[in-house]
Design an enzyme around this catalytic site. Structure first.
Site, PDB file in Angstrom:
ATOM      1  N   GLU A   1      35.334  25.990 -59.112  1.00  0.00           N
ATOM      2  CA  GLU A   1      36.614  26.437 -59.136  1.00  0.00           C
ATOM      3  C   GLU A   1      37.665  25.487 -58.808  1.00  0.00           C
ATOM      4  OE1 GLU A   1      37.285  30.404 -57.614  1.00  0.00           O
ATOM      5  OE2 GLU A   1      35.445  30.627 -56.991  1.00  0.00           O
ATOM      6  N   ASP A   2      38.851  25.718 -59.703  1.00  0.00           N
ATOM      7  CA  ASP A   2      40.030  24.887 -59.373  1.00  0.00           C
ATOM      8  C   ASP A   2      39.956  23.519 -59.583  1.00  0.00           C
ATOM      9  OD1 ASP A   2      40.445  27.643 -58.814  1.00  0.00           O
ATOM     10  OD2 ASP A   2      41.728  27.340 -57.223  1.00  0.00           O
TER      11      ASP A   2
ATOM     12  N   CYS B   1      42.036  32.000 -62.566  1.00  0.00           N
ATOM     13  CA  CYS B   1      40.688  32.361 -62.785  1.00  0.00           C
ATOM     14  C   CYS B   1      40.093  33.519 -63.601  1.00  0.00           C
ATOM     15  CB  CYS B   1      39.931  32.357 -61.526  1.00  0.00           C
ATOM     16  SG  CYS B   1      40.685  33.656 -60.341  1.00  0.00           S
TER      17      CYS B   1
ATOM     18  N   ASP C   1      36.538  26.527 -63.620  1.00  0.00           N
ATOM     19  CA  ASP C   1      37.194  27.512 -64.509  1.00  0.00           C
ATOM     20  C   ASP C   1      38.463  27.452 -64.976  1.00  0.00           C
ATOM     21  OD1 ASP C   1      38.257  27.766 -61.899  1.00  0.00           O
ATOM     22  OD2 ASP C   1      37.946  29.960 -61.360  1.00  0.00           O
ATOM     23  N   HIS C   2      39.412  26.326 -64.381  1.00  0.00           N
ATOM     24  CA  HIS C   2      40.674  26.160 -64.866  1.00  0.00           C
ATOM     25  C   HIS C   2      41.243  24.854 -64.124  1.00  0.00           C
ATOM     26  CE1 HIS C   2      42.171  27.779 -61.125  1.00  0.00           C
ATOM     27  NE2 HIS C   2      41.661  28.810 -61.682  1.00  0.00           N
TER      28      HIS C   2
END
Length: 557
Positions: free
Chosen positions: A37-38, A76, A267-268
């Site tokens: 994540e992130d 997300c 996810d980004h």
């Protein structure tokens, strides 16, 4: 799997050659996703020496490192809804962050109704599970029908409750090790140590990197508080690297490393202010690594443009499955690899928690064009969630005291330009808006048309006030329910259907008729099934966004 077959699969997977016809079940490769994540490409193999990521760096040295992979949203849930379906979030109605509770596994889709959120047209917005077009499925369901054992450990966050048909296992214990012997697998492990919230939750943990090593981007001032949170982000990535290593170790222990295609990505983009939630490179651009068996194409760097909307069709293509027509992405790997390289990516930003906006962008390798549909709003959103970060509060303090320079102040401007244009190679942080420069107008006009055409093609639902959209999905604010499946029995063979358009059907056998007797995982129904005498057949139907049907139990006489 012998070496000759493996080589042929890998060659097809990279798109260098095309195999005729479908790959049969014995040739289907295992696929492992290690997602996090992130994070932006702030890791060693992408040239950021402040990061301590030896495991990920080695994975890149043994595989293909992609340099132009982009999320379709800088946050997300909308991003993940695109990943799992192969359809853009504004096309699905999953573009607002967030719609409802992240309910995993077997869910009846029960949601609270009050949020206090009011859309720009004054409509109240409850929590809801997005009802997406009836033909759209979570792509692992299609893999399951083709013989794959699919596991998700453990986050979903799709903007709808994960349907019972999507995964063989969908919880914190999900693992390829639970699959039947010799069955190909698609396994996802979601690692959250790099999530935005860990900036403040782990603020007092010892740093795993040199605090002074990271470069501070130009839209941040050099400041003790800011440097601490930037360093914490890098330290969390170092911890993430160790977790990636643990998963790869298990794969090696099982003798599966050279029988599995491995993907690593986020996810980004990164979790810091002016990164996450934005549609600049800081919010969209992600690290993306693919390792193929026997280190095929080891150390290769690919500059091809890839969008997250391409992931679902590409995974199906690797498995020899033709991507369905409703998918809006294109395969960049496998036997169904697109003949035409992608020339641009598209992204969207809409409601983020309690704050509304509507922004769309198109980006090529050289340029980015941004359209702001609410130019009267600032880029900065005063989100309660993000205010838990020391760095965010420090930036606000510096802004209020007029202590930021011109570049650092851009994000806090009270309004923004209706259009933005950036030359991304010259301006990698997208801080120099060149929209008024006359010499760029032909390029701007071309990108403007591309963006408009894309919005029309996908039927962009961003133009529909969210409260009205919810009423279209949930008439009278009541969640629709999947109807009871219909069953036709011929001897001990059962043909099953469901009158609800777009419903998927799952089944399992038990030796008793009690609810959840042994509770083995559910199988996806695709053709008539035969039961043994004395067995009980359990059946559930589910459409995405609907409550699932009641469980139907039949004793096989």
């Amino acid at each position: 799997m012998n070496t000759t077959i493996t080589s042929r699969i890998i060659i097809a997977s990279t798109g260098l050659l095309s195999l005729a016809g479908q790959i049969n079940a014995k040739e289907q490769p295992n696929i492992l996703w290690i997602t996090c994540e992130d994070i932006s490409p702030t890791i060693g193999c992408y040239g950021d020496q402040a990061a301590k990521t030896p495991v990920i760096d080695q994975l890149a040295s043994e595989g293909v490192r992609y340099t132009h992979v982009f999320a379709t949203a800088g946050v997300c849930a909308p991003s993940r809804s695109t990943i799992i379906t192969g359809v853009y979030a504004p096309s699905l109605g999953t573009h607002h962050m967030r719609t409802g509770n992240d309910i995993s596994g077997i869910s009846k889709g029960i949601y609270p109704t009050e949020t206090g959120i009011i859309d720009p047209e004054g409509n109240s917005v409850p929590k809801y599970s997005a009802v997406i077009p009836s033909e759209v499925r979570c792509f692992p369901e299609l893999l399951r029908k083709a013989g794959y054992y699919c596991t998700n450990n453990a986050k979903t966050d799709y903007q709808f409750a994960a349907p019972i048909s999507a995964w063989d296992e969908n919880d914190s214990n999900a693992h390829w090790r639970n699959r039947p012997k010799d069955k190909p697998f698609f396994a996802v492990f979601n690692l959250n140590v790099s999530h935005e919230s860990m900036i403040w939750k782990k603020k007092n943990d010892p740093l795993l990197i040199n605090k002074n090593a990271p470069n501070i981007p130009p839209y941040f001032p050099e400041n003790k508080v800011i440097r601490q949170d930037v360093a914490r982000n890098y330290s969390n990535i170092a911890e993430l690297d160790k977790q990636v290593g643990q998963i790869l170790k298990q794969l090696k222990e099982d003798g599966l490393l050279e029988k599995t295609i491995i993907f690593f990505f986020s996810d980004h983009g990164g979790p810091l202010p002016r990164g996450k939630r934005e549609i600049y490179d800081s919010g969209l651009r992600v690290p993306f690594i693919a390792r193929f068996p026997h280190r095929f194409k080891a150390g290769t760097v690919s500059e091809e443009l890839i969008s997250f909307v391409d992931l679902a069709p590409s995974m199906l293509s690797l498995a020899g499955i033709t991507p369905p027509d409703y998918m809006q992405g294109q395969a960049f790997l496998g036997v169904h690899k697109s003949d035409n390289a992608r020339t641009e990516i598209f992204a969207a930003r809409d409601r983020l928690d309690e704050c509304y906006d509507m922004v769309r962008c198109v980006r090529t390798k050289d340029y980015m064009y941004v359209k702001n549909f609410y130019p009267e709003k600032p880029n900065y959103m005063d989100l309660k969630y993000r205010r838990q970060m020391d760095m965010m509060n420090e930036l606000i303090r510096l802004h209020k005291s007029d202590s930021l320079n011109a570049v650092q102040e851009i994000w806090f401007h009270k309004t923004k330009s209706t259009e933005e244009f950036y030359k991304v190679k010259e301006d990698p942080h997208q801080v120099q808006n060149l929209i008024t420069d006359s010499c760029n107008q032909l390029i701007v006009e071309d990108l403007r048309k591309k963006l408009t055409n894309w919005q029309q093609k996908i039927n962009d639902q961003g133009f529909i006030p969210e409260g009205e959209m919810v009423l279209q999905m949930w008439p009278n604010l009541k969640q629709p329910q999947t109807l009871k499946p219909a069953i036709e029995k011929i001897n001990n063979t059962f043909k099953i259907s469901c009158p609800t358009q777009g419903a998927s059907i799952v089944f399992q056998f038990s030796n008793s008729g009690a609810s959840k007797p042994e509770w083995k995982h559910w199988h996806v129904y695709s053709e008539p099934i035969t039961a043994k005498k004395g067995q009980y057949l359990h059946i559930i139907a589910s459409r995405i966004g609907f409550k699932q049907s009641e469980e139907f139990v039949i004793k096989c006489e």
